[in-house]
Motif scaffolding. Structure first.
Motif, PDB file in Angstrom:
ATOM      1  N   UNK A  84      54.560   2.568 138.124  1.00 28.40           N
ATOM      2  CA  UNK A  84      55.736   2.529 137.407  1.00 28.40           C
ATOM      3  C   UNK A  84      55.708   2.911 136.132  1.00 28.40           C
ATOM      4  N   UNK A  85      54.644   2.370 135.409  1.00 23.50           N
ATOM      5  CA  UNK A  85      54.478   2.573 134.019  1.00 23.50           C
ATOM      6  C   UNK A  85      53.991   4.147 133.937  1.00 23.50           C
ATOM      7  N   UNK A  86      53.102   4.803 134.819  1.00 27.36           N
ATOM      8  CA  UNK A  86      52.671   5.957 134.824  1.00 27.36           C
ATOM      9  C   UNK A  86      53.997   7.177 134.908  1.00 27.36           C
ATOM     10  N   UNK A  87      54.946   6.591 135.889  1.00 26.87           N
ATOM     11  CA  UNK A  87      56.028   7.485 136.206  1.00 26.87           C
ATOM     12  C   UNK A  87      56.912   7.543 134.877  1.00 26.87           C
ATOM     13  N   UNK A 113      63.973   0.871 128.397  1.00 22.14           N
ATOM     14  CA  UNK A 113      62.511   0.297 127.832  1.00 22.14           C
ATOM     15  C   UNK A 113      62.480   0.716 126.474  1.00 22.14           C
ATOM     16  N   UNK A 114      62.750   1.884 126.017  1.00 20.56           N
ATOM     17  CA  UNK A 114      62.696   2.381 124.851  1.00 20.56           C
ATOM     18  C   UNK A 114      63.555   1.764 123.551  1.00 20.56           C
ATOM     19  N   UNK A 115      64.745   1.428 124.197  1.00 22.46           N
ATOM     20  CA  UNK A 115      65.562   0.662 123.355  1.00 22.46           C
ATOM     21  C   UNK A 115      65.118  -0.837 123.063  1.00 22.46           C
ATOM     22  N   UNK A 116      64.753  -1.288 123.974  1.00 21.80           N
ATOM     23  CA  UNK A 116      64.038  -2.610 123.950  1.00 21.80           C
ATOM     24  C   UNK A 116      62.869  -2.597 123.032  1.00 21.80           C
ATOM     25  N   UNK A 139      57.776  -0.198 124.862  1.00 29.93           N
ATOM     26  CA  UNK A 139      58.820  -0.379 126.205  1.00 29.93           C
ATOM     27  C   UNK A 139      58.139  -0.182 127.339  1.00 29.93           C
ATOM     28  N   UNK A 140      56.780   0.467 127.561  1.00 33.70           N
ATOM     29  CA  UNK A 140      56.066   0.458 128.756  1.00 33.70           C
ATOM     30  C   UNK A 140      55.445  -0.600 129.131  1.00 33.70           C
ATOM     31  N   UNK A 141      55.096  -1.467 128.319  1.00 33.96           N
ATOM     32  CA  UNK A 141      54.723  -2.680 129.146  1.00 33.96           C
ATOM     33  C   UNK A 141      55.786  -3.640 129.660  1.00 33.96           C
ATOM     34  N   UNK A 142      56.874  -3.610 129.041  1.00 38.17           N
ATOM     35  CA  UNK A 142      58.108  -4.460 129.465  1.00 38.17           C
ATOM     36  C   UNK A 142      58.379  -3.636 130.891  1.00 38.17           C
ATOM     37  N   UNK A 143      58.129  -2.362 130.905  1.00 43.66           N
ATOM     38  CA  UNK A 143      58.674  -1.622 132.256  1.00 43.66           C
ATOM     39  C   UNK A 143      57.570  -2.362 133.261  1.00 43.66           C
ATOM     40  N   UNK A 144      56.129  -2.675 133.050  1.00 47.24           N
ATOM     41  CA  UNK A 144      55.303  -2.933 133.942  1.00 47.24           C
ATOM     42  C   UNK A 144      55.789  -4.050 134.360  1.00 47.24           C
TER      43      UNK A 144
END
Length: 419
Positions: free
Chosen positions: A111-114, A30-33, A61-66
């Motif tokens: 998932x975002x918190x983790x 997600x950081x790469x995205x 990247x965190x919103x994408x992970x969410x």
């Protein structure tokens, strides 16, 4: 001191640290995205060459992970990881995929918190140990002081190398403290974000209660059916043995009654065990009723030498099926109780009446000893009381008459009551 060391470096702290590192590893795609968005937005060709841009990529990247956490397997996988690595009990976690909007929102938050906290701890775990190692070795390695390796200018002071190892060790301790604190934070929040809702807990409790009720019901069926059969067979076999030479006709009748009793009991046992094996719904195994088998029950009891007098009022054939079934078991258990405590040859009086919207069952017999449940788990009179209570009725049992020599069981069952 040992307690603090256990909190920072104990097995649970290490496992939670691993959980955080896994979160950091999951965050890398997600950081790469995020870098793909931050680079063009800032016009930078080397996002990872700038620490602020790295943080911006991480944040993007965190919103994408969410969003990707809506994948059905996310919650089961995260819950399993929390269970094994964070030490959270399985009953506080929901292992099924998120289905409702609220469950999906909580899963996305977790998932975002983790990934967010894990990415920070993972970055610190990569950066701080080499830095601390250099500081610890600085006083002993002159080449490190000469090359500096990008170390702060404060280390140019003559007193700085002596304090550098202290700062290095403190950095490692601070890293362990941050990891332990972050792991405890995630373990604290996991049941709230990955656990079942109050509605889920209530539904699970109701399901367990229903299952327990079914099993208790089946246990009563087994006890009453098998217990009565064993008591009757024992009495019949004993009576046949005593008159084996003098009354062959009675022996044949007793053996026939034993055969019939055991055959019927095996059939009922198979039915109950079949329900247990299949785990079928709230129903129960088929059971005989007053209308279908009262005469057979009395005949089998008499075949063992028991003198049973039965008075059955008209109308028992039209009883509700549930009442008729439970009444049969109550009469059966009343006869079994008389067989166990009064013995063979004692007269037993059974009366079954219908009046005022109730079915009244009375069983009386002389007693020669105390009336109590068998040791080791027999239900006996308690089982009768349970059956009556479940139908909204009452059950009373005790001795009466001269010197308390008559035992009387009296049960009243409403014809329309709770099922």
């Amino acid at each position: 001191m040992k307690g603090a060391a256990r909190l920072l470096f104990g097995r649970r702290a290490r496992l939670r640290w691993v959980h955080l590192i896994l979160g950091g590893a999951l965050a890398m795609p997600y950081v790469l995205l995020g870098e793909a968005f931050i680079g063009p937005a800032t016009g930078s060709q080397n996002v990872f060459g700038s620490f602020p841009l790295q943080l911006a990529s991480f944040g993007a990247g965190l919103p994408i992970a969410a969003v990707t956490s809506l994948f059905p397997l996310t919650r089961p996988l995260e819950a399993a990881a929390v269970r094994w690595l964070c030490g959270v009990d399985a009953d506080r976690l929901a292992l099924a995929p998120a289905r409702t909007r609220g469950e999906k929102a909580r899963t996305a938050a977790w998932f975002t918190l983790h990934l967010g906290v894990g990415g920070i701890i993972a970055g610190m775990s990569l950066a701080l140990p080499p830095f601390a190692a250099v500081l610890i070795a600085l006083p002993a390695v002159a080449a490190l002081r000469a090359t500096r390796l990008g170390l702060p200018e404060v280390l140019d002071h003559t007193w700085a190398p002596a304090l550098a190892p202290v700062v290095g060790v403190a950095s490692l301790v601070a890293l362990a403290a941050c990891a332990a604190g972050a792991g405890a934070l995630l373990a604290h929040w996991a049941p709230r974000l990955l656990g079942p809702t109050p509605e889920d807990r209530l539904a699970a409790a109701e399901a367990r209660a229903a299952d327990l009720a079914v099993r208790n019901r089946l246990a009563r069926e087994l006890h009453d059916s098998v217990g009565h059969a064993l008591s009757a067979v024992t009495l019949q076999a004993g009576a046949a043995r005593r008159v084996l030479d003098s009354d062959p006709e009675f022996v044949r009748e007793a053996l026939a009654a034993i055969e019939d009793t055991t055959r019927r009991t095996v059939g009922e046992l198979d039915a109950v065990l079949g329900v247990l094996r299949e785990g079928d719904g709230p129903g129960t195994a088929p059971a005989p009723t007053l209308a279908a088998d009262l005469s057979g029950l009395l005949a089998r009891t008499r075949a063992g030498g028991q003198r049973v007098t039965a008075t059955v009022a008209a109308g028992t054939g039209a009883l509700p099926p549930l009442v008729s079934r439970e009444a049969y078991r109550i009469v059966q258990e009343g006869l079994s109780n008389a067989l166990r405590h009064a013995g063979a040859g004692v007269a037993v009086d059974v009366r079954i009446e219908v009046a005022d919207g109730e079915l009244a069952i009375t069983v009386e017999n002389p007693v020669t000893g105390p009336v109590s449940s068998r040791p080791g788990g027999g239900h006996d009179l308690r089982g009768i009381a349970d059956r009556a209570r479940l139908l909204g009725g009452t059950a009373a049992a005790g001795t009466s008459g001269a010197a308390g020599k008559i035992f009387r069981l009296h049960v009243r069952l409403p014809l329309k009551g709770p099922a």
